[in-house]
Design a protein around this motif. Structure first.
Motif, short mmCIF file in Angstrom:
data_model
loop_
_atom_site.label_atom_id
_atom_site.label_comp_id
_atom_site.label_asym_id
_atom_site.label_seq_id
_atom_site.Cartn_x
_atom_site.Cartn_y
_atom_site.Cartn_z
N GLN A 99 0.81 -1.22 0.00
CA GLN A 99 0.00 0.00 0.00
C GLN A 99 0.85 1.27 0.00
O GLN A 99 0.30 2.37 -0.11
CB GLN A 99 -0.92 0.01 1.23
N GLY A 100 2.15 1.13 0.18
CA GLY A 100 3.02 2.31 0.16
C GLY A 100 2.86 3.22 1.35
O GLY A 100 3.21 4.41 1.28
N VAL A 101 2.33 2.71 2.47
CA VAL A 101 2.20 3.55 3.66
C VAL A 101 3.54 3.66 4.36
O VAL A 101 4.45 2.85 4.15
CB VAL A 101 1.13 2.98 4.62
N ILE A 102 3.65 4.67 5.20
CA ILE A 102 4.75 4.71 6.17
C ILE A 102 4.29 3.92 7.38
O ILE A 102 3.26 4.23 7.98
CB ILE A 102 5.10 6.15 6.57
N LEU A 103 5.02 2.88 7.73
CA LEU A 103 4.63 2.00 8.82
C LEU A 103 5.53 2.30 10.01
O LEU A 103 6.75 2.11 9.95
CB LEU A 103 4.75 0.53 8.39
N ALA A 104 4.93 2.78 11.10
CA ALA A 104 5.67 3.08 12.33
C ALA A 104 5.34 2.04 13.39
O ALA A 104 4.18 1.61 13.52
CB ALA A 104 5.32 4.48 12.84
N ARG A 122 9.87 -11.48 5.67
CA ARG A 122 9.11 -12.15 6.73
C ARG A 122 9.01 -11.31 7.99
O ARG A 122 8.46 -11.75 8.99
CB ARG A 122 9.76 -13.50 7.05
N SER A 123 9.57 -10.12 7.97
CA SER A 123 9.47 -9.20 9.10
C SER A 123 9.44 -7.79 8.57
O SER A 123 9.76 -7.53 7.40
CB SER A 123 10.66 -9.38 10.05
N LEU A 124 9.06 -6.86 9.42
CA LEU A 124 9.04 -5.46 9.00
C LEU A 124 10.45 -4.97 8.69
O LEU A 124 10.63 -4.12 7.81
CB LEU A 124 8.40 -4.61 10.10
N LEU A 125 11.44 -5.50 9.39
CA LEU A 125 12.82 -5.12 9.10
C LEU A 125 13.23 -5.60 7.71
O LEU A 125 13.87 -4.86 6.95
CB LEU A 125 13.75 -5.69 10.16
N GLU A 126 12.83 -6.82 7.35
CA GLU A 126 13.13 -7.32 6.01
C GLU A 126 12.33 -6.55 4.96
O GLU A 126 12.83 -6.34 3.84
CB GLU A 126 12.84 -8.82 5.94
N ALA A 127 11.11 -6.14 5.30
CA ALA A 127 10.34 -5.32 4.37
C ALA A 127 11.05 -3.99 4.13
O ALA A 127 11.08 -3.49 2.99
CB ALA A 127 8.94 -5.09 4.92
N ARG A 128 11.62 -3.41 5.17
CA ARG A 128 12.36 -2.16 4.99
C ARG A 128 13.57 -2.38 4.08
O ARG A 128 13.88 -1.55 3.22
CB ARG A 128 12.80 -1.60 6.34
N ALA A 129 14.25 -3.51 4.25
CA ALA A 129 15.39 -3.82 3.38
C ALA A 129 14.96 -4.00 1.93
O ALA A 129 15.74 -3.75 1.00
CB ALA A 129 16.09 -5.08 3.87
N ALA A 130 13.68 -4.40 1.75
CA ALA A 130 13.14 -4.57 0.39
C ALA A 130 12.58 -3.28 -0.19
O ALA A 130 12.03 -3.29 -1.29
CB ALA A 130 12.07 -5.65 0.41
N ARG A 135 9.50 2.55 9.96
CA ARG A 135 10.26 3.41 10.87
C ARG A 135 10.01 3.01 12.33
O ARG A 135 8.85 2.92 12.76
CB ARG A 135 9.87 4.87 10.67
N PRO A 136 11.08 2.77 13.08
CA PRO A 136 10.91 2.52 14.51
C PRO A 136 10.62 3.81 15.25
O PRO A 136 11.17 4.87 14.92
CB PRO A 136 12.27 1.94 14.93
N VAL A 137 9.72 3.74 16.23
CA VAL A 137 9.40 4.90 17.06
C VAL A 137 9.45 4.47 18.52
O VAL A 137 9.32 3.29 18.85
CB VAL A 137 8.01 5.49 16.72
N ALA A 138 9.62 5.46 19.39
CA ALA A 138 9.67 5.19 20.82
C ALA A 138 8.40 5.61 21.54
O ALA A 138 8.21 5.28 22.71
CB ALA A 138 10.88 5.90 21.45
N SER A 139 7.50 6.34 20.84
CA SER A 139 6.28 6.81 21.47
C SER A 139 5.22 7.05 20.41
O SER A 139 5.54 7.26 19.23
CB SER A 139 6.52 8.11 22.25
N PRO A 140 3.94 7.05 20.80
CA PRO A 140 2.88 7.35 19.82
C PRO A 140 3.03 8.72 19.18
O PRO A 140 2.70 8.90 18.00
CB PRO A 140 1.60 7.23 20.66
N ARG A 141 3.50 9.67 19.94
CA ARG A 141 3.60 11.04 19.40
C ARG A 141 4.64 11.13 18.28
O ARG A 141 4.54 12.00 17.41
CB ARG A 141 3.92 12.02 20.52
N GLU A 142 5.62 10.23 18.29
CA GLU A 142 6.56 10.20 17.17
C GLU A 142 5.85 9.79 15.89
O GLU A 142 6.14 10.31 14.81
CB GLU A 142 7.71 9.24 17.47
N ALA A 143 4.93 8.84 16.00
CA ALA A 143 4.16 8.43 14.82
C ALA A 143 3.32 9.59 14.30
O ALA A 143 3.22 9.82 13.09
CB ALA A 143 3.27 7.24 15.17
N GLN A 154 0.05 8.19 3.70
CA GLN A 154 -0.66 7.56 4.80
C GLN A 154 0.35 6.96 5.77
O GLN A 154 1.32 6.32 5.36
CB GLN A 154 -1.59 6.45 4.27
N VAL A 155 0.11 7.18 7.07
CA VAL A 155 1.00 6.66 8.12
C VAL A 155 0.17 5.74 9.01
O VAL A 155 -0.89 6.13 9.51
CB VAL A 155 1.62 7.81 8.94
#
Length: 388
Positions: A99-104, A122-130, A135-143, A154-155
């Motif tokens: 879907q081309g979203v930004i996934l946090a 098979r993981s979000l990290l592998e999806a990022r490599a593809a 994007r990793p976040v530490a809090s909801p407000r970062e998203a 879309q995020v």
């Protein structure tokens, strides 16, 4: 969707006896060990903890080896990343790739594998490599900040966690003013229903409970009174130092010696009987609860937080309906993985045949080897390098 209340709170009771290290008259770990060794336990005792932070302290400080023979500490379902439904991570994976979203998402979730053929991400990290924007976040407000910075995208925020990390999600929603391009894929869980499920099974596998200090700080010590009053087992809320855990353990074991069962608060410097009233009001005002799936364990009544109809516009499941899932083992643990048995306290991590062989922190097969709060990851950090 139905509302499921938490266990009723007695109107005139406090949070149990205060058994904290600060007021115990000798808070050093060695002093609590001596007190535990002096207890005339009538039989071998199994004590479950349901917090990854507790399990980490127990393992890395060597508490199991320091305790007298006959006292067994077992890890329970205390890792929110481990129990996050596989289908929710797969949904997030497809959103990021198709879907081309930004996934946090919180960092640990990025490495959790789902049941897909080798060669596919098979993981979000592998999806990022593809090429996916994950994007990793530490809090909801970062998203939310990411969504504001990219109004043309879309995020989706994959929000997994227990009550402690779900309260900030509720606070973000309650504050309002969120960008229209942000949605939440909520995979949050409540802790006590999992313990209630074990106790209701008739074979819980433990004789006393160490309750999670962080969850109790939000929800209150009283939420755990049902363990003693409905099931006749000692329960003590613990902090996160070695002496704090030993103080709670002593409180629970002393009850066994005395032939009684009660709630005791060994973390009174942080935990109040009814918790954090602001956080609880936010959770009650913004979210509802429903039966929810725990990966490898199954559906547990009243255990999931969900977005009600009033927040439908922010619900990623409604904005991006999940794909029809024809995968083999959809929603399950990987073949051969014993994570579910580990989380239920039925086996130690090293009893899994994959542990230390196919499954290591560098090449995790199951979620318990991924998260810092997973029992397998903690056992590895504690020096256990091969299966039993």
């Amino acid at each position: 969707m139905t509302m499921h209340p938490r266990p009723a709170l007695p109107a005139q009771r406090g949070g149990g006896h205060d058994h904290s290290p600060a007021c115990g008259g000798g808070g050093a770990a060695r002093d609590w060990l001596e007190r535990i060794r002096a207890l005339p336990l009538p039989r071998p005792v199994r004590v479950m903890n349901v917090c990854g932070g507790h399990e980490r302290t127990i393992t890395l400080s060597g508490l199991r080896g320091a305790l007298p023979e006959g006292i067994e500490l077992i890890a329970g379902p205390g890792c929110p990343v481990c129990v996050c439904p596989e289908e929710d991570i797969h949904h997030a994976l497809r959103l990021a790739l198709d879907q081309g979203v930004i996934l946090a998402a919180f960092g640990d979730l990025l490495r959790v594998p789902v049941n897909l053929p080798r060669g596919e991400p098979r993981s979000l990290l592998e999806a990022r490599a593809a090429g996916a924007d994950v994007r990793p976040v530490a809090s909801p407000r970062e998203a939310a900040a990411i969504a504001r910075a990219h109004p043309d995208r879309q995020v989706v925020f994959l929000a997994a966690g227990f009550e402690t990390t779900t309260a900030p999600v509720a606070a973000m929603l309650a504050a309002g003013g969120l960008p229209d391009n942000l949605s939440v894929l909520l995979a949050a869980r409540r802790t006590w229903p999992a313990v209630a499920m074990l106790l209701d099974s008739g074979a819980p596998g433990f004789d006393a409970l160490i309750a999670p200090g962080h969850v109790a700080a939000v929800m209150g010590a009283e939420e755990w009174r049902f363990v003693a009053e409905q099931h006749g087992l000692p329960v003590a809320v613990a902090g996160f130092t070695a002496e704090g855990i030993l103080a709670a353990l002593h409180a629970a074991l002393a009850q066994i010696v005395g032939g009684r069962a009660a709630l005791e608060n060994a973390y009174a410097e942080v935990v109040r009987p009814r918790g954090n009233p602001v956080a609880r009001r936010l959770l009650d005002a913004v979210l509802v609860t429903e039966a929810a799936n725990w990966r490898g364990i199954g559906r547990i009544p009243a255990s999931g937080f969900a977005l009600p109809e009033a927040w439908a516009g922010l619900d990623a499941r409604r904005r991006f309906p999940p794909p029809e899932d024809a995968r083999r083992r959809a929603g399950e643990m990987p073949p051969g993985c014993a994570c579910a048995e580990v989380m239920l306290g039925r086996v130690r991590p090293q009893a899994c045949p994959l542990y230390g062989a196919a499954c290591t922190p560098r090449t995790p097969v199951g979620p318990c080897m991924v998260s810092d709060e997973g029992a397998c990851h903690i056992a590895w950090a504690g020096g256990i390098r091969r299966a039993a």
